[in-house]
Design a protein around this motif. Structure first.
Motif, PDB file in Angstrom:
ATOM      1  N   MET A 200     -38.108  49.393  -4.039  1.00 38.82           N
ATOM      2  CA  MET A 200     -39.181  49.672  -3.088  1.00 38.82           C
ATOM      3  C   MET A 200     -38.557  49.976  -1.727  1.00 38.82           C
ATOM      4  N   VAL A 201     -39.202  50.822  -0.958  1.00 36.45           N
ATOM      5  CA  VAL A 201     -38.756  51.074   0.411  1.00 36.45           C
ATOM      6  C   VAL A 201     -39.917  50.814   1.361  1.00 36.45           C
ATOM      7  N   GLY A 202     -39.584  50.670   2.644  1.00 37.85           N
ATOM      8  CA  GLY A 202     -40.601  50.362   3.640  1.00 37.85           C
ATOM      9  C   GLY A 202     -40.611  48.905   4.039  1.00 37.85           C
ATOM     10  N   LEU A 203     -39.567  48.164   3.636  1.00 41.82           N
ATOM     11  CA  LEU A 203     -39.476  46.734   3.943  1.00 41.82           C
ATOM     12  C   LEU A 203     -38.472  46.423   5.046  1.00 41.82           C
ATOM     13  N   GLY A 204     -37.911  47.466   5.649  1.00 40.87           N
ATOM     14  CA  GLY A 204     -36.954  47.257   6.726  1.00 40.87           C
ATOM     15  C   GLY A 204     -35.543  47.682   6.390  1.00 40.87           C
ATOM     16  N   GLU A 205     -35.358  48.298   5.235  1.00 42.90           N
ATOM     17  CA  GLU A 205     -34.038  48.784   4.834  1.00 42.90           C
ATOM     18  C   GLU A 205     -33.680  50.056   5.604  1.00 42.90           C
ATOM     19  N   VAL A 210     -30.189  52.219   1.157  1.00 41.11           N
ATOM     20  CA  VAL A 210     -30.757  52.742  -0.092  1.00 41.11           C
ATOM     21  C   VAL A 210     -29.726  53.628  -0.792  1.00 41.11           C
ATOM     22  N   ASP A 211     -29.020  54.442  -0.013  1.00 46.46           N
ATOM     23  CA  ASP A 211     -27.955  55.280  -0.588  1.00 46.46           C
ATOM     24  C   ASP A 211     -26.955  54.410  -1.351  1.00 46.46           C
ATOM     25  N   ILE A 225     -33.664  56.071 -12.243  1.00 45.29           N
ATOM     26  CA  ILE A 225     -34.005  55.314 -11.030  1.00 45.29           C
ATOM     27  C   ILE A 225     -35.391  55.741 -10.550  1.00 45.29           C
ATOM     28  N   THR A 226     -36.184  54.757 -10.143  1.00 44.55           N
ATOM     29  CA  THR A 226     -37.476  55.036  -9.518  1.00 44.55           C
ATOM     30  C   THR A 226     -37.455  54.466  -8.098  1.00 44.55           C
ATOM     31  N   ILE A 227     -38.013  55.212  -7.163  1.00 42.22           N
ATOM     32  CA  ILE A 227     -38.072  54.786  -5.764  1.00 42.22           C
ATOM     33  C   ILE A 227     -39.483  55.029  -5.256  1.00 42.22           C
ATOM     34  N   GLY A 228     -40.117  53.973  -4.736  1.00 39.54           N
ATOM     35  CA  GLY A 228     -41.480  54.102  -4.254  1.00 39.54           C
ATOM     36  C   GLY A 228     -41.731  53.303  -2.991  1.00 39.54           C
ATOM     37  N   GLN A 229     -42.834  53.586  -2.338  1.00 44.01           N
ATOM     38  CA  GLN A 229     -43.234  52.907  -1.111  1.00 44.01           C
ATOM     39  C   GLN A 229     -43.807  51.528  -1.415  1.00 44.01           C
TER      40      GLN A 229
END
Length: 289
Positions: A200-205, A210-211, A225-229
């Motif tokens: 998940m992204v949007g948590l302060g990373e 992420v890379d 790989i799956t990447i979501g908000q």
């Protein structure tokens, strides 16, 4: 924080959704779609797909991003659950089924044997259906992992969820290295099984963090790989730090493909099991004996 336009979802056709919910209620089954308040529930139910949640709905861990209940006491495993799940797969005529679970740290094998029973029941009821299991970290128990892999699911998915720096806040009972090791061991034990992970992204990373996760996952030969908000399920859960713009997801998709992932699914509304059935075409392009 106001949600941007790219996080809007289409209204589902509730007749189809109601039919799927009726099947689930009739058979006494849980789905992660409902228990975790997934934003894609309307689309997936409309398309006749669901991610089945076994051994739940109570979880033994208290991850502050997750909407699955950790306050209820886990119950004894139900020996009829595998057959009920298999009957749902048969009724829904699924080509691909995702089976996941709550964390069951109270069980000696973390629930591995129940995963196997469910895989075998589905195969018995619907021979053409491919099976994906989305497993917890099993407390690092390699024997439990071997038990699940002995049933040879087509896909073994285990989510890393976030970047290492945020684990203490986001996934306090998890361990980043342990999750990577599970995926590495899967490839070592049963090379024919496709491995998958999600974050998940949007948590302060940061973008660079992420890379690095993508690079780490490829270092253990992860295929998908799956990447979501991240979206906050309620006020008691972790707050969203940022709504990540679609162009960043496109950047990570390009990076993932350049690193050698067989499949990269990255968008604001992507979830671990979103469009999971697409793995069938991947298996045709990249077959494993």
């Amino acid at each position: 924080m106001v949600k941007p336009s790219w996080l809007r979802v289409k209204a589902p056709q509730w007749e189809r959704v109601g039919n799927i919910k009726g099947t689930l209620r009739d058979l006494g089954l849980n789905t992660v779609c409902e228990e975790a308040s997934c934003p894609n529930i309307g689309e997936c139910f409309h398309n006749g797909t669901a991610t089945f949640l076994i051994m739940g709905p109570a979880c033994t861990r208290a991850c502050p991003y997750c909407d699955i209940d950790f306050e209820k006491k886990p119950v004894a495993l139900d020996p009829t659950e595998p057959d009920r799940l298999a009957e749902a797969v048969r009724r829904m005529k699924l080509n691909h089924v995702v089976i996941t679970s709550v964390n069951r740290d109270d069980l000696p094998d973390g629930g591995a044997a129940q995963f196997v029973r469910c895989i075998e029941a589905v195969r018995g009821a619907s021979k053409g259906t491919t099976v994906e299991v989305l497993v917890p970290d099993l407390c690092g128990d390699s024997k439990a992992l071997e038990t699940i892999l002995a049933a040879v699911p087509e896909v073994l998915n285990h989510n890393t969820e976030t970047v290492p720096r945020l684990y203490r806040r986001v996934r306090p009972q998890g361990n980043y290295e342990r999750s990577l090791e599970l995926l590495r061991r899967c490839r070592e034990i049963t090379p024919r099984v496709y491995t998958k992970s999600g974050i998940m992204v949007g948590l302060g990373e940061t973008v660079e963090e992420v890379d690095r996760v993508l690079e780490d996952l490829r270092s253990v030969d992860c295929d998908i790989i799956t990447i979501g908000q991240y979206l906050q399920p309620s006020q008691k859960h972790l707050q969203v730090k940022e709504y990540v713009a679609p162009d960043l997801f496109a950047r990570w998709q390009q990076l993932g493909e350049s690193l050698g992932f067989l499949q990269v699914v990255a968008s604001p509304l992507t979830r671990s099991s979103y469009h999971a059935e697409q793995v069938r075409s991947l298996m045709e392009r990249y077959p494993r004996l």
